[in-house]
Structure formats: C-alpha cells, structure tokens
Design an enzyme around this catalytic site. Sequence first.
Site, mmCIF file in Angstrom:
data_model
loop_
_atom_site.group_PDB
_atom_site.id
_atom_site.type_symbol
_atom_site.label_atom_id
_atom_site.label_comp_id
_atom_site.label_asym_id
_atom_site.label_seq_id
_atom_site.Cartn_x
_atom_site.Cartn_y
_atom_site.Cartn_z
ATOM 1 N N HIS A 68 0.840 -1.198 0.000
ATOM 2 C CA HIS A 68 0.000 0.000 0.000
ATOM 3 C C HIS A 68 0.874 1.246 0.000
ATOM 4 C CE1 HIS A 68 0.721 -0.784 4.284
ATOM 5 N NE2 HIS A 68 0.473 0.482 4.514
ATOM 6 N N HIS A 73 6.027 1.762 3.683
ATOM 7 C CA HIS A 73 5.937 0.576 2.821
ATOM 8 C C HIS A 73 6.432 0.846 1.400
ATOM 9 C CE1 HIS A 73 3.715 -2.089 5.621
ATOM 10 N NE2 HIS A 73 3.466 -0.915 6.186
ATOM 11 N N ASP A 178 -0.246 -4.184 5.604
ATOM 12 C CA ASP A 178 -1.041 -3.781 6.763
ATOM 13 C C ASP A 178 -2.491 -4.059 6.424
ATOM 14 O OD1 ASP A 178 1.329 -2.943 7.705
ATOM 15 O OD2 ASP A 178 0.878 -0.792 7.704
ATOM 16 N N GLU A 203 1.466 -8.653 9.516
ATOM 17 C CA GLU A 203 1.837 -7.526 10.359
ATOM 18 C C GLU A 203 1.345 -7.812 11.767
ATOM 19 O OE1 GLU A 203 -0.212 -4.420 11.436
ATOM 20 O OE2 GLU A 203 -1.950 -4.525 10.121
#
Lengths: 619, 681
Positions: A68, A73, A178, A203
């Site tokens: 994402h 990230h 996530d 996660e």
Amino acid sequence: MSEIRILPLGAGQDVGRSCILITMGGKNIMLDCGLHMGFHDDRRFPDFSIICKDGPLTPYIHCVIISHFHLDHCGALPYMTEVVGYNGPLYMTYPTKAICPLLLEDFRKVTTDKTTQQGPYTTEDIKNCMKKVIPVSLGQTVKVDTDFEIKAYYAGHVLGAAMFHIRVGQQTLVYTGDFNTTADRHLGSAHIDRCRPDVLITESTYGSTVRDSRRARERDFMAKVVDCVRTGGKVLVPVFAVGRAQELCILLETYLERMNLNVPIYFASGLSEKVNTYYSLFVSWTNEKIQSTFHQKNIFDFKHIKPWDRSYVEQPGAMIVFASPGMLHAGYSLHLFKKWAPDEKNMIIIPGYCVANTVGSKLLLGQRRFLFDGKEIEAKMQVHYMSFSAHADAKGITQLIRQCQPSNVVLVHGEDLVMDFLRGRVQDELKIPCFKPANGETIIIQTPHGVPVDIEPGLVQQLKEETADVNRSEKRTKQMRGTLIIKDGRLRLVRPSTAMNELGLVHHAVQFHSRFSSTTNIRPIQLISLIELLERKLNSNDNEIKHRIILISDNLLHIDNQQLRVSIESNGDIDIAWTLNNELLGQQVSSYIKSFIDQYTSTANVITISDSAASPDPM
Amino acid sequence: MRLYCLSDDPNLPCFILTINGRSILLDFPLPIDHLLDYLPIPSPGCLNRFSSLPKYKLLSYNKENNLPQQINELRLLHNQLYIYSPIEFYTLDSNQYDFSLIDIILISNYETFLGLPYLFKKYKNLHAQIYLTEPTYRFGQQLMYEMVAYVEQQSKMIQTNNEWKYDSNIFDAIEEQQKDKKLKLFSYAQKLMPCYSMEYVDKCLSHVTIVHFNEQIDLYSSIRASAISSGYCLGSCNWQLDINVNHNQTSKIETSSSQSNHSSLIYMSSSTTLDTYSTKFNYDSFINCDYLLLSNLCLSSAIDASINANELTIKIGNILNDHGSVLIPCSSTGLVYHMFEFLTNYFEQTNLLNIHMYFISPISNANLSISNAMSEWVTEQRQIASFSGTPPFKHNELIKSKCLITISSDRLDDTETLINFEQPSIIFTGHTSLRFGPIVQLIEKMKTSSSNGIIFIDNQYSYIDALKPYQPINMKCFYIPIDTRLNFSQINILLNDKIRPKNLILHENYFNDIIKNDKINILSYRKYDNIKLPSINRYFINGQLNIKSDIKPKLISSSSSSSSSNLAIASIHGHLDMCDYVYDINEIDNENIKQNNFITYGKIDIDKFLINLSKSGLFGLEIKYLNEYDNEQSNRSVEIKYNQDAAKIIVHSKQTDIQCNDPLLMNKIRDALLMDNIGTL
C-alpha cells in the site's frame, strides 16, 4: 525438500521501513520497500547492500511487490529503483499506483534541503520509478513468469491496500502488508480465501491489544473534540494526508451536520485537494455502502472542511485542524504543534501509530518539554491518543490466520514484545509454528512438497483395476511401478511399457522355470489341491502381503496377475514359471510344490505298495 | 459435456452448458426484436397522438362467435397492425428445462444481462450464483432501472387489458381480416409478460458475485472460470472455463509444451479488436483451446466502424451548419461515452462552437459517474489519466463547460419544449426502438423541420420500420451504424491464424461465412439443439512425487527419436494415492515390500554372458545355436546347458528362459545375466 527463506531488511521486530526479502522456488521477491520515519540519515532506507555490495539490483531481485501507499511501505522505492538501480517487474494495486507518487513527492519536498537541493531522490526519480509499476486489480491472477504468479486480496487499511498471495511452483506464501479486519466509514474489511499457504507473513502492530468498538471510539473522539471547541480551544489532529484523514473527515462531516456545530474545520496537508478525487476514481475499493450510493452522492466531496491557509494559525477562537504528517515529525502538524502546544485550552488528538523517535511518539510516552531550534517548548495542551489506525488487533490477526490456514506464520511490522505475545498465542492456540525474524536475520522454513509430475492416465487406470476388489489396507500396500521420464525440465510418470515404446526400447523378458517331472506310476496332481496348499502357505500369515491366486483352467494357475504361473503340461510335468523381480515368490512356491510332490510321491508309493499287496500279483 | 442452445439469434446468445453434472447458464439477454410491433407512447404530460387512432374493429364480430366488437389494444396505422399497450417482454427460457436446476450463471456484458430478473421471478427455487464484472453489474443495474422507469411511465399514460392475447380465435379472425399470412406478433403474443418490477431486479442482483478480469474462480472442484476482457464495452468479457483442473494446485501454469491436463472451453461474445475506450480484447489464453463457442458477431460485415464514424461527423456537421438539431437514438451506456469525446474533438477541429450535447435518460447522471469510477476497466491510455487524478472520461469537464448537458428527468413534458434546448444541439436519448422514452416526443417535435436530422447509429432495428408510425416526417434521416463487434473477416483471421480451436460451436447462420479448416471441427446449432460436445482425451494427470531416497536416473542420448534433447529415465516404485484431487506418489517405507524391481530391455550379449557364467564358477557349458530363420548373428537363439539338465538357459532375441530347480544356481545365473549386459530400467 524445498524451502522458503525469509530475510527482513526492515520491519523485523520493528515498525517502519517495511522491506522483506523472500526466496522461494529460486525466485527472489521483495515485499514492500519502505522508509523509517524515526531516522533522518541513511538508516531510514533498508540496507540494500545486503543484496549486492554495489551495482544494480535487477539481476538479484525477480519482482517487487508494494502492499500500500504508506511511506513506511513504499518510501524507499524511488531510491531503490533509480538510485540503487532496479528495472525488473514492480507490482502494486491501481489506487496505490495513483496515490503513492503524491506521498513520495511530499516526502521529497519535506526532506530535501532547501539550500543544497540534497535529497533522497528527485521528482524525476519518482516519475521514472512509477513508470515501472505494473498495476494489478483485486483477485486478478498476474503471471510474473512461468510458474510464478501473484494475486491481490482486499486488505482494508487504506485505499488500495492489498494482501498478496504469491505462488512459485508448488510453494505459496501470503504477505498481508497492513490490514484491518473491521470495516470502517469508508473501507471494507480484509478478506482472504482459505488458501492454505506454506507461509503467512503478517503484520502485528496491534498484536497484543484488543480494541474497543469503532462506534465507542468515535463517540469518545467527538465528545473530546466538542468539549475542547466549546471552551474556545483549538483541536489539532495530526494525520497522514491520505488514509485516516478521509475517515475522520467523513466522521466529522456526518456529526457536524447532525449536531449543527459551527466551528471551522481545516485540512492542512502538502498535498493538493486532489487526493479526495482519487477516492471517487477508485470507488470499488471503498466499502459496500459508499459503492452502492456513489452514483447519487459523492461522499468525498466535503462540504464543511476547508483547505488550510497559513494565515489561519493566528486566527482566534475554536477550530479543528487536520494536519499532516501524522507522527509530528515535520510539516504542518509539527508547525501547528509548536504554535499551539503551550496553551492548555488546546488539544491534540493523535489518532494513529507513531514510530519511535518521532515527536508524536515522544509525546505519547509522556515527554512534555521539547527543544525546537534551540527553543524549549512546554506542551501544556491536552494530549489524547485514540487509535483510529486501521490495523487489525490481536483478534483480527488470529481471525485472518484462521481464515487462510497457513502452515507457518511469520510476524513482521510490530514491536518485539508485542510479537512475543502474539507468537505465543499463535503457537498455543492455533498450533501453528510462528517466527519473528529480526532485521538482517534469515529464517528458513521447510515446505514439504512433492515434485510435480504428469502421470499417464493408463498407469492410474491399471492400478485401479488391480486394486478393484481389495480392501483399503491392502490397497495401501499395493505398489505402483512406473518409469519417470525427465525431459526438458518436465517430469512424466508413465507405464514402463509406454516408456519403452517411446524410447524405442524392446522389452527383454527374463523368465525363470522350475520343473518337476511326475513319476509315471502315480495319478496326476490336481491343481485344485495345490491352490489349497498355496493359500495356506502364502496367505495365512497376517503380516505379509496377500497374493492373489487364480485358477485359470484345469491345468493353469496364476498368482498375482501372471507374475507366476503354475501349469501342468501334457506329460504331467509341473512347470512353475515366474518373471524377473519375483524370485522370492518363485522360489517359495517352488519349494512348497517340491515338498508337496515329494510327500505326494511317497504316500502314492505307499498306496501303490498296499495296492499290490491286496491284489494278487499277476506275474 | 452438453450444450443446450436456447436462442435462435446469434446476437441474443443464451446457452446452458452441462459439465460434470453441473448446469451453467451462459448469458440471459432480453429479446427486444418485437418492440417495433408496438405503437410509440410518449412520456406523461405530452400529447399522445396515437391514442386517437381508431380501435381495431373485428368485421367477423357477431353474437354467436363470442368475439369482441373492437380491440382497444390493437390499432391500425399506415395499414399496419400495432399493439397499443405498455411494452411487454418475452424471455428465452423454455419449458423443456427446469431453470431452477441452474447452478451458475455467467454474464458477458450488461447487454446480455437484462433478462435475468424474469428468471428469478419465474423460478422461486433458483439459487444460482451470478458471476459478472463490476461494470457489468453497475451498468446492468442502471439499465434495468431505466427500463422499469420507462415502462412505469407508459402505464401511467394508458390503461389496457390483456384479454385479447389469450383468445386464439381473435388471432384467426384478425389474420383472415388482414389477408395476411401469419402475423409475427401472434407467434409470441401469448408469451408476453409485463416488465419486471424493482423487487425482482433487487432479488436478482442479490445473487451477484463480482469478479475481475483474469480472476480464477473455482466454480466447483473441477471447473474453473475466468472472465477475460473482450474489449467491447466497460467490463465486457469472454468466459474461459477450465474443466478437470486439479483443484489443489491453484493453477498449474502452462508448461512449455502445449499439452495440458484440463480441457478449456471459451465462450466468446461481443468482442472487438478495435481500440475503443475499454480494456483491450485479450485472447492469449484462448490459443489452441478445446472448444470455442462463438456468438454476437457484428450484425453486418459491410460495416466499418471507423469509416462510419467519419461519415457521422460529416452528417452532423451538415445538419448543424444548416441550423438544425441532431437526434441520435442510442443506449444510455457504452458508445455514448466515446461519442461525447469524439464529437467534441471534431467540433474543436472544425471550429463548430457552442454546440450543446444533451444526454437524456433517467440514469444519465448515474451512468456518467459510474463510468468515471471504472478506472481499472478502461484502456491503458485512459488509465494513465486516472493515475494522475483525472477521471478516465472527460464527462465532468464537458459538463462544466456546458458542452454536455444531462437531463436526468425522465419526463420532458410539452411545457418544457424544445425551445429550452439551446441551439445548435445534439440530443442523445433512447430507447433505440423509438417506442418509449423521451425520444418519442422529441421525434414528434423535431420531425416537422427539414433542417433537423435523426441519425441511427444502432443497427439492431430496421430504421425504416422504426420510423414508420411517425410518418410523415420532414426531418433528414441517416443510417450510419457503428458496430464495433468482430466481423467475419476479422473472426476468420483470428480463428485460423491465431486461436485455432479444436472444436468450434456456432449458430447455423454463421456456418457459411466461416472459412473451413480441416484442423477445426465445426459444430453448428439451431434453437433448442442439445449438442453433445466431443470428448477430449486427457494426456496426463497432475500428480506429485514424494520420494525421499535418491532417484538414480539414467541419461539416454536419443539417437532414434527425432527430438535432439537429452532425456533421463528412472524407475519409480511407490504408493499411488489420490488425495484432494492430486495424485501423490509416496515412497514405500516398508523394507519388506521394497523389492529389487527392474525391467530389462535390449538384447543379450551371448559372449559376455558366457564369460560371466564361467566367472561365477559354472564351467562345462553345452552351447547349441538354435536353427532359426533369421541368419543375423545378433538375432540368433542359443541354448545353454549346464551339468546335464541341472540348468537349461534358452536365449531368444526378446526373451530368456532359465530353467533350474536349484535356487542357488538360479541366482548365480540371474546375476551373470544382468551384469553389464542387458539394459535394465
């Protein structure tokens, strides 16, 4: 035995700088390429020199997948592709590809030194990097290479967040990025199939907490905000420009309309208002409710929320300001914090996770005195922390593990202690091996898979026929004989005869014979009586394999589908013939029959004698 | 595998495919070919000039035959019989088949979706899951709303009853009176049903599962479906069905060889190789498929969409320059999106200023906002726009600049006349049959002026028949069909040069236009045919090998076989188990059972054998060459005797017999035979 190797370059027993290197089936895959908000030097990027001392990474990495658009990230991506060098395939979902460059550009602006123009990467780098991105849709199976495919699942968390299912040959792995298992005001909940991967990398940000309901949290939030603005205070809500910001904006809009509260609300972020239009372009990534009504009303068209202007900071009276970034480490939110912190009427509500070393994190840990540019500021404003982070809590994580049923679980993106708690839970409750590799530590997970092989249908058919009338336990002991042909990297399992034909080989049968001649003066031996004997001798012992003895005709008997034949020839001789590989059986049968004949002959002789005794000798 | 064909019109495809006992319904479009038998009915508030037409009088009426004197629902106009009632529909399902047994419904695009609410209304026990793409779902839903809305308006205008339809005596009387052969409308009249209500639209849509392109959906353990982009409109797809897949290996990717263990069936509907606005037609995975079911080709092969598009702009330019307005009957979704931008470009190029495009439909606004949210389903070029935060279509800009004006109000009554339309204007509206919707009163208004024009871009209806009730008209009238679907020359190239299916299934009307090729087996169908699809032999089954000990493969240099590559072979002995649809070959762990198993091939080298025998201490062998026809040394048979008859060995070219009653001696002979001599496997 095949294996999967996992090496976190970031997010190992830590939050921030997510970057996990996996090796499966000979492919090296990089999952996320994030940066660490807590550092301002090179430590904010993953250590790519682990992969290769210098030079481009393209030969070493087969594919990069970004889950994402959050900077922890994807923040290091332009650095990796343009500065270090990577030209291979790069995957992210459509909304991620759209929104990611905005955040990267924002980060670049904030971190680039205004005088020296020194920064982590340039605008041009971001553009070139994004050109390399191949966008993927939810559910779409993307073929990266032969026998190598990826598939995205909905992850909630932020617009466009995805979990990725990766398959290389027989091995499968799921990376959650996530995720959030509870739907909120604008996003749906994460979902995955029962895909039984070899490894699930999940996660674990909130792996040790169970959060209260969203409604209670929202009520609490509104109550605090209303309390503060009623006394003329200013509410600062540090958020990242995309993600929670939209969620909280929707919340405020709906509440304000209902409560008729007349307080200005501003949205301060380095990003243009364009961000909200992305939400309407990718409506299919929002939740059911928004999707089914968007053609009547665009919920992301906020009526009460106005863009921020620098001059407003001195404006007296109550106001509510959403300011980016969310961890108070730079930009608008930090600026406003410095201005408003000393006034106890004001309030700051931190709605999300703050990475260690950021002002936000220090504030949450209880620090109240801060030194900014040599000036000390004491934070007298009310500080509240209310997790609106769209991360799954302990319950949500276990729920996801139950949904997808992995053979192994690997924890990343969480604090060490949290991971310990969660690991205990996964191992004790779910009985699944669980790992938590540190940054730079490689773990190896064995994946017991057979080698894929193409089986000739005839082989299966033949075995089915042979085992048609035997019971289950016998079936298990039944052997399959086949020939494996290895050609062009393909394995085929065929009947030996097929293989011989294909290779132009001629079968050479080797047959063994035992022959017992019958004495002329006794009655010929009946095969029926031999069957009785053989059944007793061969099949009475429970442990051994049962042999199938079939009487074909008066003078022919087969054991185990022609592996061994007993025949009585026209002259009365008994011929026992067996093929190669059945020596043991052949010799057993021969010895039984031999002793039988010996016995038979001797008794026959006795009978002959008595016969002659009874009748007068004609001589 | 069987295919039950429910439609007689290849452009109205509808099939039931039965695989492994599961029934899959492929598309369920709503037939609208009969709409031209209706009289147009304008929206409420408008003058309905057709209401004054005299009711149909039955001349044969008398007291004995029990026939009515006149029929309110039938009217004569220009000597043609028309139905005067709200639009009703018939569906493609037949009583021959119990549709509640359908397990799965696959939909290709929103055009082939509109009949489904009827199915869920008719069959209370139908619980089939409907698979379709998101645009198909959203636009299909809107088109159903539109249809329901239009018909509701109609029923506000006229009240009718249906009794005439159920008396076949009336049909006979009318046919006699009209001196007509068979009237087409009587062939379906009794099957007509009132339009479905929103209740059934919602009921139908509650069974929907949304899929993405190239998403692999396991329908049942052995059937997997994927929607593959067909390029025709947003979200339009061809369905690929993989049959007999191994469930456990989520997808065994095609290996280098063309062989595969499953058979694939492609259901191809409305596809185009032209560059339009939606994701490109993708047929890579169709190549060498086992079955290709072909439907929905271009209605007439003479149509070239790009030439017609140019002609269209010229005609529009002429009318506008003549201070007239243009009326374009069209569907509320699809081609119009492209039209708006295409025409705007044209106006800019030719300096035609201040042209207003009107888009009139109860769902115009909804469709425009849906199309702009479908940024994952447009061409790559348009996707790039959405990556930088601009919607894939320019609707919003056009609306802002007043180039495009949407009128979502489904009623334009006479008070809000054409004077309110800013001139010069182009009006896009429906329905294409010209029988209902805003188009009815627009034609009535515009037909009087010869400077106005109506342009037919849809080729589903004969425009002459469609316009007939409106005659006489002064406005100009052009027929410039734009049909982007594959035509015969395109499909022939695709089939013969690219896809090369093993079996091709098509409607008999297509049969003559398809170039035959002896590698393609063609099956043609008619309505209500139930075709048994030829079965395909499976070349191999997927399995996996779990052998822990080392396999010792032998390298075989292929001198005889044509392929030059090396290959290796190895003998495998183990248990073969089927578990979760995957064949597992496991090593035998029981040492007792594990025998020394091998297969012998080739020829015995006699000299070597004799040396080996003497090495093992067998001396004094009697050797006799047997007399055989073949004189070649290598093919000779030999008889070897040891110690009188203690052992006798006969070696033939393909078999060796060893006769011996002493087990120890026998083992010695065997070892001597196998040692460095005959090939073993």
